[in-house]
Scaffold this active site. Sequence first.
Site, PDB file in Angstrom:
ATOM      1  N   LYS A  67      10.890  39.391 -22.119  1.00 13.34           N
ATOM      2  CA  LYS A  67       9.724  39.189 -21.251  1.00 13.34           C
ATOM      3  C   LYS A  67       9.536  39.365 -20.138  1.00 13.34           C
ATOM      4  O   LYS A  67       9.175  39.711 -19.014  1.00 13.34           O
ATOM      5  CB  LYS A  67       8.866  39.269 -22.020  1.00 13.34           C
ATOM      6  CG  LYS A  67       8.882  40.895 -22.711  1.00 13.34           C
ATOM      7  CD  LYS A  67       7.512  41.171 -23.343  1.00 13.34           C
ATOM      8  CE  LYS A  67       8.325  41.793 -24.873  1.00 13.34           C
ATOM      9  NZ  LYS A  67       6.432  42.436 -25.812  1.00 13.34           N
ATOM     10  N   GLU A  79       1.639  46.635 -11.113  1.00  7.06           N
ATOM     11  CA  GLU A  79       0.596  45.737 -10.757  1.00  7.06           C
ATOM     12  C   GLU A  79      -0.206  45.188 -12.885  1.00  7.06           C
ATOM     13  O   GLU A  79       0.297  44.271 -12.508  1.00  7.06           O
ATOM     14  CB  GLU A  79      -1.044  46.419 -10.917  1.00  7.06           C
ATOM     15  CG  GLU A  79      -1.882  45.516 -10.599  1.00  7.06           C
ATOM     16  CD  GLU A  79      -2.643  46.794  -9.746  1.00  7.06           C
ATOM     17  OE1 GLU A  79      -3.958  46.164  -9.467  1.00  7.06           O
ATOM     18  OE2 GLU A  79      -2.782  47.751  -8.733  1.00  7.06           O
ATOM     19  N   GLY A 128      -4.991  33.981 -29.080  1.00  3.51           N
ATOM     20  CA  GLY A 128      -3.524  33.146 -28.239  1.00  3.51           C
ATOM     21  C   GLY A 128      -3.502  33.512 -26.574  1.00  3.51           C
ATOM     22  O   GLY A 128      -4.330  34.218 -26.799  1.00  3.51           O
ATOM     23  N   ALA A 129      -2.648  33.459 -26.622  1.00  5.86           N
ATOM     24  CA  ALA A 129      -2.160  32.971 -24.725  1.00  5.86           C
ATOM     25  C   ALA A 129      -0.650  32.691 -24.374  1.00  5.86           C
ATOM     26  O   ALA A 129      -0.098  32.435 -23.455  1.00  5.86           O
ATOM     27  CB  ALA A 129      -3.448  31.681 -24.152  1.00  5.86           C
ATOM     28  N   GLY A 131       3.052  35.336 -24.404  1.00  3.82           N
ATOM     29  CA  GLY A 131       3.887  36.690 -24.109  1.00  3.82           C
ATOM     30  C   GLY A 131       2.772  37.650 -24.404  1.00  3.82           C
ATOM     31  O   GLY A 131       2.962  38.557 -23.689  1.00  3.82           O
ATOM     32  N   MET A 220      -1.328  41.930 -33.488  1.00  2.00           N
ATOM     33  CA  MET A 220      -0.282  43.284 -32.924  1.00  2.00           C
ATOM     34  C   MET A 220       1.705  43.053 -33.671  1.00  2.00           C
ATOM     35  O   MET A 220       2.398  43.763 -33.381  1.00  2.00           O
ATOM     36  CB  MET A 220       0.041  42.643 -30.860  1.00  2.00           C
ATOM     37  CG  MET A 220      -0.931  42.547 -30.696  1.00  2.00           C
ATOM     38  SD  MET A 220      -1.361  41.941 -29.708  1.00  2.00           S
ATOM     39  CE  MET A 220      -0.086  41.964 -28.895  1.00  2.00           C
TER      40      MET A 220
END
Length: 277
Positions: A67, A79, A128-129, A131, A220
Site C-alpha cells: 500500500k 487527499e 496501532g499506528a 499502515g 479490522m
Amino acid sequence: MTIDLYCVMGHPIEHSKSPWIHARFAELTGQTLRYGKRLIALDGFVPAVQAFVAEGGQGCNITVPFKFEAAALATHTSERALLAQASNVLTFKDGAILADNTDGAGLVGDIQRNAGVDLRGRRVLLIGAGGAAAGVLGPLLLAQPAHITVTNRTLAKASTLVARHATLALLQKTELLAQDLRGLEGDFDVIINATASSLNGGGVPVAASTLKPGALAYDMMYGPAAEGFLNWAREHGAVARDGLGMLVEQAAESFLIWRGVRPPSQQVLTELRAAIG
Ligand code: ATR
C-alpha cells in the site's frame, strides 16, 4: 469486445475475497468486467503494475505489503491517500496512475451504516499506528467524534500519525491524542484494533477498563486472526465486530470509483458471511 480488467495485488493473496466480492458487485449492478488476483513478488510491485497496465488493466486494489509503494508510485493522489501515505486502490487512465484510499471510508461505513453506531460525539480508541491505522484515521476524523486516542506499542509512531492529522482534527473539532500502549487508561465508546498483535502471537494489547459498558469493539481483521480480540470484547460486555464489513465496504468504494455505480454492499456482506460460515 474487450472486457474491462481489474485485480487485487498482494503477498500473500491466495485467500483474498476481493475477486468474489467484485464479481458479485458486477452481477448485481449489471456491469461487465473481469477481476482477478495476482501474487506479487516482494520486490516486484512496480513492474507488476506496469505489466498490468500494458495488458489493459483499468484499476487494481492493493493489499499488504504494497500500500505504501502504491501511494508512492501514483502520478495523482487523493487527499485521503496523502494523509494515509498509503493506497489500496489505483486507477489507470490515459497514462496517469491515480491513487486513492478507501479503507477508512470502508471502516466508517461499516461502523455507521452496517453496525448502526454513529461516531459523532463519541470517544474512540484506535490501537496501532502502522499502515492499517494510518489508512483509517482521516475518515474517522471526518465522522466528527468528540475524541480519538491513537495508542501504540511504539509511541513515536502514534505521535507521528497524530501530528500528520492535527490540522484535520482541529477543523473537525475532535480532540486527538497519542498515548503509549503501556498503562493506557480512559473509557471509550468505540475501540478499534488496527494492530498485527494477533498475527504475532500477542494477546489483546489494552486493558478491559478502556471499554465503556456496551462499547463497540472492532477488529479490522476477520476470521481466526480476529477471534482473540472479539472473544475478549464479548467477555467484557462489549459489542464485538470483525472487519469483514470493512472489507466489503472498501471494495464498494473502489467499485464506485471505477464504475460510477454504488453496489449493494450490505447484501453482498450478508452473502459473504453466509458463504464463509
Ligand atoms: P499494518 O499494515 O497491518 O498496520 P504494520 O505497519 O507492520 O502493519 O503495523 C503493525 C501494527 O501492529 C503496529 O502498530 C505495531 O506496533 P509497533 O508500531 O509498536 O510495531 C502493532 N503490533 C504488532 N505486534 C504487536 C503486539 N504484539 N502488541 C502490540 N502491538 C503490536
